[in-house]
Write a protein that holds these residues in place. Structure first.
Motif, PDB file in Angstrom:
ATOM      1  N   MET A 195       3.017  11.780  -3.074  1.00 12.24           N
ATOM      2  CA  MET A 195       1.565  11.159  -3.323  1.00 12.24           C
ATOM      3  C   MET A 195       1.358  10.213  -2.228  1.00 12.24           C
ATOM      4  N   GLY A 196       2.565  10.133  -1.508  1.00 12.06           N
ATOM      5  CA  GLY A 196       2.337   9.083  -0.197  1.00 12.06           C
ATOM      6  C   GLY A 196       2.431   7.547  -0.653  1.00 12.06           C
ATOM      7  N   ALA A 197       3.272   7.414  -1.703  1.00 10.31           N
ATOM      8  CA  ALA A 197       3.556   6.044  -2.241  1.00 10.31           C
ATOM      9  C   ALA A 197       5.233   5.931  -2.514  1.00 10.31           C
ATOM     10  N   CYS A 198       5.882   6.631  -1.673  1.00  9.08           N
ATOM     11  CA  CYS A 198       7.423   6.638  -1.859  1.00  9.08           C
ATOM     12  C   CYS A 198       8.090   5.185  -2.180  1.00  9.08           C
ATOM     13  N   GLY A 199       7.322   4.134  -1.326  1.00  3.66           N
ATOM     14  CA  GLY A 199       8.079   2.795  -1.317  1.00  3.66           C
ATOM     15  C   GLY A 199       7.648   2.097  -2.930  1.00  3.66           C
TER      16      GLY A 199
ATOM     17  N   THR B 100       6.820   9.287   3.669  1.00  2.00           N
ATOM     18  CA  THR B 100       5.845   8.644   4.184  1.00  2.00           C
ATOM     19  C   THR B 100       4.732   7.873   3.507  1.00  2.00           C
ATOM     20  N   PHE B 101       4.469   6.438   3.690  1.00  2.00           N
ATOM     21  CA  PHE B 101       3.588   5.959   2.851  1.00  2.00           C
ATOM     22  C   PHE B 101       2.902   4.813   3.835  1.00  2.00           C
TER      23      PHE B 101
END
Lengths: 159, 437
Positions: free
Chosen positions: A124-128, B91-92
């Motif tokens: 989801m592009g929010a791995c952090g 990637t975020f």
């Protein structure tokens, strides 16, 4: 088929593209239709295609290609949990297991009362922010500990 | 989120994304200068080249060179597209740029449109970040109301319209020609190249596609000059770069640092290893980049050339950190599943090959591996790479090859002993990928 409000939203999307490229609005139009209907029955896809002046099969190709469109009925709330590697390293898989246990269902299943559908999602592009889950496609929930999952489920149940 | 660097400097989370705050940080001064001084497009492109800015989406292609490919004298419409379809595992960064500093992207795109003569642009935003898409729409409204977008920008004869396009869940749309197909309202299946988008792009017109972070860097390059930006980093690796650090660190997040910073320092910024455990492996540039052993990584600096010399890629700057409790077979199994799931199905080697890779890694992980499975995996990757329209097939193959190359003995152990080298309970408590049966 769709409400006046949904059609107005679709018209705003159409206006973003050159006048001879209405088909460009199909992704947004299907999203708007899905928000209103809960999922995308074939008649709705056909209606959207007609509204944009494109073949129904072309709209269906789009609806079946992108994985956030639901082509089957789902529960009132869809919870998609990311279990991809970066999220898994920070509890994404464990969060998925906890959701399965709490809801008593597996991935791609719906609770018997029709309240929740559980899905396993890709990045989801929010791995952090892991563990991350997406509620009803549009609400991203970050750092989902067991306590926060409990709160989220309680809140959704009351809706 | 670090508050250092250029793009992230002076930001305060959700509170300072608006036009007023952006202008207070010096925003839109680059665009205003270009318009007021009527700076010629070729001067802007020359500055970009001097800055050594390289594409931040993963390929690292020199941005100035890419801009110079656009046919200046083409008579009809030309388009600009921003690739914010950020879905490469690990990637975020673009999400943070878009939600905390959207006007930097808008200003960068507007300058790009001026330099290449584009009349219209689209920002393709990843499906799963709907709130970010809405915020970008709000930022666009602010820019239009402020005369910074639309007809006759800042009273000049330059006009440029910019819109947000929302994706809906397809990794492949991060591939630039799939992204164009998607904007056209089709399945996101990549196109054959050539023709390249600079000659045949969106709606068949010349189009340039850049990553979100690339565009966001442009105003800073105009303000400080190409050489000033270059000097922030190191030769051939100009400027600052956002690194998304995830996995087994104490403080996952985005860190904008000068190119060439030692990896050890970046790891320190991310709070060091979780639980003080030992570093085992790092994927330095998003899930498609070859994995490197921790020891090799500790000798690297964070720039295109150093990581490439070590045998991997800086890619999108997504740094996935794994500690000693990680089973590398399990880790690869999850990545291989991702590529299998996301292959668009257009090319047979990728459609069939990614499924094959996943099934073989899966059976090794589950104690059903066969003695010749590693040879089989290498053979399948060899038959995918270079035989597909786009790079997804290569992206699926490189993790498999590199995991076997660097951690082959762990795979052998699995095949011979039908179990993980790392005890399950250690994995469950540590790496967290493991699920109790």
């Amino acid at each position: 088929m769709l409400s006046h409000e949904s059609l107005q939203q679709i018209d705003r999307e159409i206006a973003k593209y050159p006048h001879d490229q209405k088909q460009s609005a199909v992704m947004s139009a299907l999203r708007i239709a899905q928000v209103e209907k809960g999922w995308l029955p074939k008649e709705v896809i056909e209606f959207v295609a007609g509204y944009l002046g494109m073949p129904a099969i072309a709209a269906y190709e789009v609806a079946s290609f992108y994985n956030m469109y639901d082509l089957e009925p789902i529960g009132r709330h869809k919870i998609t949990v990311c279990t991809n590697l970066p999220c898994a390293l920070s509890g994404g898989v464990h969060a998925g297991e906890y959701l399965k246990e709490k809801l008593g269902i597996g991935f791609n299943e719906t609770t018997p009362d029709g309240m929740f559908t559980l899905k396993e999602g890709e990045c989801m592009g929010a791995c952090g922010d892991a563990p991350v889950m997406l509620v009803n496609n549009h609400r991203m929930c970050s750092w989902m500990t067991k306590e926060k999952i409990d709160q989220m489920l309680a809140e959704l149940e009351s809706k | 989120m670090s508050a250092s660097g250029l793009i992230l400097a002076g930001l305060d989370g959700d509170r300072t994304w608006g036009l007023h705050d952006y202008v207070a940080r010096g925003g839109y001064s680059a665009l205003k200068k270009i318009i007021a001084e009527k700076i010629p497009p070729e001067t802007i492109i020359a500055e970009l080249k001097a800055s050594s800015l390289r594409g931040r989406g993963g390929a690292g292609f020199p941005t100035g060179l890419k801009w110079s490919f656009m046919p200046r004298s083409f008579p009809g419409a030309k388009y600009l597209a921003c690739n914010s379809d950020e879905g490469e595992p690990g990637t975020f960064k673009d999400r943070d740029i878009l939600r905390y500093n959207p006007h930097a992207v808008i200003e960068g795109m507007t300058i790009a449109a001026y330099a290449m003569g584009c009349e219209r642009g689209y920002n393709y935003i990843h499906g799963e970040i709907f709130d970010v898409y809405q915020r970008f729409e709000d930022a666009l409204e602010e820019a239009r109301a402020g005369g910074l977008l639309g007809q006759n920008i800042l009273g000049s004869d330059f006009s440029f319209d910019l819109f947000a396009h929302h994706g809906y869940g397809a990794y492949i749309c991060g591939e630039e020609t799939a992204l164009l197909e998607s904007i056209e309202g089709k399945k996101g299946q990549p196109r054959f190249k050539p023709p390249f988008p600079a000659s045949y792009g969106l709606y068949g017109k010349p189009t340039t596609i850049n990553n979100t972070e690339t565009f966001a860097s442009v105003p800073f390059i105009i303000n400080m000059g190409g050489e000033g930006f270059l000097n922030l980093g190191k030769p051939n690796n100009g400027g600052t770069k956002l690194f998304s650090v995830s996995g087994h660190v104490n403080r996952p997040g985005n860190f904008e640092v000068p190119m060439g910073m030692p990896f050890a320092e970046l790891l320190e910024m991310a709070g060091g290893m979780r639980g003080g455990r030992k570093l085992k492996a790092v994927i330095p540039g998003g899930s498609s980049a070859p994995v490197l052993p921790g020891g090799v990584m500790m000798d690297c600096t964070m720039d295109y050339d150093s990581i490439s010399k070590a045998g991997s890629m800086l890619g999108s700057g997504a740094v996935i950190v794994m500690d000693e409790t990680t089973c590398m077979v399990k880790a690869l199994e999850r990545l291989s599943y991702f590529y299998f799931e996301e292959s668009c199905g257009q090319c047979t080697p990728c459609r069939e090959g990614t499924g094959w890779l996943y099934r073989v890694v899966h059976r090794i992980e589950h104690g059903l591996g066969r003695p010749d499975d590693l040879d089989l995996l290498n053979s399948v990757t060899g038959n995918i790479m270079g035989r597909t329209i786009c790079a997804l097939g290569d992206a699926a193959s490189m993790p498999v090859q590199s995991f076997i190359k660097h951690f082959g003995s762990e795979f052998q152990y699995h095949i011979e002993n039908k179990k993980c080298l790392v005890p399950p309970e250690v994995q469950y408590q540590g790496s967290q990928i493991y699920v109790r049966p």
